[in-house]
Design a protein around this motif. Sequence first.
Motif, PDB file in Angstrom:
ATOM      1  N   MET A 128       7.686  17.919  32.019  1.00 46.44           N
ATOM      2  CA  MET A 128       9.160  18.470  32.024  1.00 46.44           C
ATOM      3  C   MET A 128       9.842  17.531  33.140  1.00 46.44           C
ATOM      4  N   ASN A 129       9.298  18.260  34.694  1.00 45.23           N
ATOM      5  CA  ASN A 129       9.625  18.102  36.074  1.00 45.23           C
ATOM      6  C   ASN A 129       9.691  16.067  35.897  1.00 45.23           C
ATOM      7  N   ALA A 130       8.701  15.632  35.030  1.00 42.66           N
ATOM      8  CA  ALA A 130       9.128  14.187  35.248  1.00 42.66           C
ATOM      9  C   ALA A 130      10.149  13.553  33.990  1.00 42.66           C
ATOM     10  N   HIS A 131      10.006  14.802  33.038  1.00 46.22           N
ATOM     11  CA  HIS A 131      11.510  13.935  32.194  1.00 46.22           C
ATOM     12  C   HIS A 131      12.284  13.978  32.956  1.00 46.22           C
ATOM     13  N   THR A 132      13.235  15.802  33.539  1.00 44.92           N
ATOM     14  CA  THR A 132      14.274  15.583  34.315  1.00 44.92           C
ATOM     15  C   THR A 132      14.491  14.452  35.685  1.00 44.92           C
ATOM     16  N   GLN A 133      13.905  14.176  35.706  1.00 47.87           N
ATOM     17  CA  GLN A 133      13.776  12.703  37.370  1.00 47.87           C
ATOM     18  C   GLN A 133      14.036  13.736  38.165  1.00 47.87           C
ATOM     19  N   SER A 134      14.258  14.553  38.624  1.00 48.01           N
ATOM     20  CA  SER A 134      13.673  15.765  40.027  1.00 48.01           C
ATOM     21  C   SER A 134      13.891  17.105  39.670  1.00 48.01           C
ATOM     22  N   PRO A 135      12.787  17.775  40.294  1.00 48.89           N
ATOM     23  CA  PRO A 135      12.587  19.083  40.365  1.00 48.89           C
ATOM     24  C   PRO A 135      13.200  19.990  40.122  1.00 48.89           C
ATOM     25  N   PHE A 136      12.479  20.940  39.433  1.00 47.23           N
ATOM     26  CA  PHE A 136      13.838  22.163  38.489  1.00 47.23           C
ATOM     27  C   PHE A 136      14.997  21.516  38.294  1.00 47.23           C
ATOM     28  N   ALA A 137      15.149  20.732  37.667  1.00 49.04           N
ATOM     29  CA  ALA A 137      15.850  20.537  37.308  1.00 49.04           C
ATOM     30  C   ALA A 137      16.446  20.398  35.827  1.00 49.04           C
ATOM     31  N   TRP A 138      16.244  21.253  35.056  1.00 48.59           N
ATOM     32  CA  TRP A 138      15.698  21.963  33.517  1.00 48.59           C
ATOM     33  C   TRP A 138      17.201  21.755  33.039  1.00 48.59           C
ATOM     34  N   PRO A 139      17.534  21.365  32.018  1.00 49.13           N
ATOM     35  CA  PRO A 139      18.960  20.851  31.214  1.00 49.13           C
ATOM     36  C   PRO A 139      18.818  22.663  31.048  1.00 49.13           C
ATOM     37  N   SER A 140      20.800  22.800  30.806  1.00 50.00           N
ATOM     38  CA  SER A 140      21.463  24.033  30.775  1.00 50.00           C
ATOM     39  C   SER A 140      21.272  24.815  29.192  1.00 50.00           C
ATOM     40  N   ARG A 141      21.119  23.320  28.331  1.00 49.85           N
ATOM     41  CA  ARG A 141      21.110  23.955  26.895  1.00 49.85           C
ATOM     42  C   ARG A 141      20.140  24.723  26.745  1.00 49.85           C
ATOM     43  N   ARG A 142      19.831  25.765  25.768  1.00 51.11           N
ATOM     44  CA  ARG A 142      18.686  26.372  25.596  1.00 51.11           C
ATOM     45  C   ARG A 142      18.001  25.831  24.365  1.00 51.11           C
ATOM     46  N   GLY A 143      18.635  24.897  24.009  1.00 48.90           N
ATOM     47  CA  GLY A 143      18.382  24.310  22.632  1.00 48.90           C
ATOM     48  C   GLY A 143      17.340  22.619  23.200  1.00 48.90           C
ATOM     49  N   GLU A 144      18.177  22.177  23.842  1.00 46.43           N
ATOM     50  CA  GLU A 144      17.226  21.188  24.442  1.00 46.43           C
ATOM     51  C   GLU A 144      16.199  21.442  25.496  1.00 46.43           C
ATOM     52  N   LEU A 145      16.669  22.241  25.802  1.00 45.22           N
ATOM     53  CA  LEU A 145      15.590  23.225  26.872  1.00 45.22           C
ATOM     54  C   LEU A 145      13.964  23.266  25.810  1.00 45.22           C
ATOM     55  N   THR A 146      14.228  23.600  25.072  1.00 47.41           N
ATOM     56  CA  THR A 146      12.962  24.237  23.948  1.00 47.41           C
ATOM     57  C   THR A 146      12.424  23.028  23.550  1.00 47.41           C
ATOM     58  N   GLU A 147      13.322  22.238  22.483  1.00 46.57           N
ATOM     59  CA  GLU A 147      13.312  20.924  22.049  1.00 46.57           C
ATOM     60  C   GLU A 147      12.391  20.015  23.381  1.00 46.57           C
ATOM     61  N   LEU A 148      12.482  19.948  24.600  1.00 47.11           N
ATOM     62  CA  LEU A 148      11.957  19.525  25.249  1.00 47.11           C
ATOM     63  C   LEU A 148      10.090  19.375  25.229  1.00 47.11           C
ATOM     64  N   LEU A 149      10.691  21.330  25.628  1.00 46.80           N
ATOM     65  CA  LEU A 149       9.333  21.729  25.411  1.00 46.80           C
ATOM     66  C   LEU A 149       8.315  21.101  25.016  1.00 46.80           C
ATOM     67  N   ARG A 150       8.838  20.956  23.649  1.00 46.19           N
ATOM     68  CA  ARG A 150       7.867  20.658  22.127  1.00 46.19           C
ATOM     69  C   ARG A 150       7.514  19.205  22.384  1.00 46.19           C
ATOM     70  N   GLY A 151       7.907  18.040  23.168  1.00 48.14           N
ATOM     71  CA  GLY A 151       7.966  17.039  23.279  1.00 48.14           C
ATOM     72  C   GLY A 151       6.565  17.081  24.545  1.00 48.14           C
ATOM     73  N   ALA A 152       6.594  18.107  25.311  1.00 53.30           N
ATOM     74  CA  ALA A 152       5.899  17.723  26.920  1.00 53.30           C
ATOM     75  C   ALA A 152       4.638  19.303  26.012  1.00 53.30           C
ATOM     76  N   GLY A 153       4.793  19.878  25.874  1.00 49.79           N
ATOM     77  CA  GLY A 153       3.513  20.898  24.772  1.00 49.79           C
ATOM     78  C   GLY A 153       3.278  20.472  24.158  1.00 49.79           C
ATOM     79  N   LEU A 154       3.040  19.614  23.554  1.00 51.60           N
ATOM     80  CA  LEU A 154       2.039  19.271  22.136  1.00 51.60           C
ATOM     81  C   LEU A 154       1.987  17.956  22.139  1.00 51.60           C
ATOM     82  N   VAL A 155       2.637  16.710  22.752  1.00 50.54           N
ATOM     83  CA  VAL A 155       2.237  15.257  23.022  1.00 50.54           C
ATOM     84  C   VAL A 155       1.201  15.734  24.109  1.00 50.54           C
ATOM     85  N   ILE A 156       1.073  16.233  24.873  1.00 51.20           N
ATOM     86  CA  ILE A 156      -0.223  16.106  25.778  1.00 51.20           C
ATOM     87  C   ILE A 156      -0.651  17.533  26.430  1.00 51.20           C
TER      88      ILE A 156
END
Length: 451
Positions: free
Chosen positions: A56-84
């Motif tokens: 998650m942090n590698a995708h956002t390019q800076s530590p703890f700079a997670w997206p503010s949009r809840r939908g975008e954040l959950t989709e990012l979690l889906r990719g990181a959580g299930l692909v890895i």
Amino acid sequence: MKTARTSSGSPADAPAAATATTSAAVRRVRPLRGELVHGIGPWTGAAVLVTVLIVMNAHTQSPFAWPSRRGELTELLRGAGLVIGGPLSAAAGCWHGGRERRRRTLELRRSFARGGMRQALVAAAPAALWPAVGYLLAAAVPLLATWPYSDGGLSHLALPLADALALAALGVLGFVAGRLVPWRLTAPLAAVMVFLLIATVRSGYGQDPSPLNPADVHDFAWDRPVWWFAPASAGWLGGLAAAALLLYAARRRATALVPLTVAVGCAAALVSAGPGLWRPDPGAARLVCDDGTPQVCVTAVDRALLPAVSAALADLNDRLRGLPGAPVRWVDGPRPPTSDEAQLPSPGPESARGRLKNPQQYGHWAVQYLFSETCEPSDHDPENPAWRRASDINSAVIQWLSPPGSAGADPLPETREYVDRLNAKPPAGQRDYLARYLTSDTCRADQVPVP
């Protein structure tokens, strides 16, 4: 001296009955507790937790700079959580399932008094529980950190729960594979197969998501999933895992038809719905505006970013205010802007916890959007000196109004001349030229005013 009655209903038997019940409960819980706290299970949960947060942090390019949009954040979690996490869960379950074969204790376990299905459930519990717990803990960190700055309703929050169940199902499938295939390389091969199935069949940009792939994402910020999407997604993989476990351990293997039917039904519902799994969300696309001139409007999912967006466009709006041809307001959202509106760059991907990552660069993109007029192919003549001059003037005006915030973005030599001319003009001359430029047809090279 009277003796206590020894009938079944006598008070003397009550303590003994309670003790027997407690002992039976302890005997039932102790094997499960031992399986959960020992072995590879806790390490699997920790590995999923740490890996998902790192990705998650590698995708956002800076530590703890997670997206503010809840939908975008959950989709990012889906990719990181299930692909890895998916391959990790399958490999750990497979290794855990082959434990008795490696220790040569499988026949001893089969001789226990407990039934085979009960033994399998206890043995498979760590493979199912710990990856799901690790993922949920990893998901809770960015969700709680961005909660004050996020919007978009609660419909997206069911997706991490479905993803956790998907990881549990992959762990159970790996466990069954480890029990059936007595080979030490089964675990890494299971991880590779799951990774290929999840990662390589994901839909690309511009394509509809694959409904049967739990790691596929949906990019449209103003959509919401239908209420049954998460339960059907969980039932699809969960049903397969339950059927596999029943086929392996149940005495009556026909009972596996029940979860298998659930899995097929959920898969059929997901495939038949296709793009209909996501619906437009009018509440998320509703405009929220400030009171400036020109007015700045963002959608409701980005309303926490409105002060930051207004501040990023403040200097630009000062120059545009009151000029003929200037936009009445900046807008974002699924609908195209009207003739007196200007398209605003979507602030969601460039935001983190209620702020813009690079306000100066965002303002530069806004000016690019403002002057990105689509011309007919017949108007474009790169060999015409007038057209090349008009293109250089356009770049110079954008650079002058809002320089880019990225390093090494100095204007080209052919653009620098016009930027210097604009900077040399007095404020009244600058406003006069900008008014002439805003009202000109930039697709006609001969009508573009020269500074």
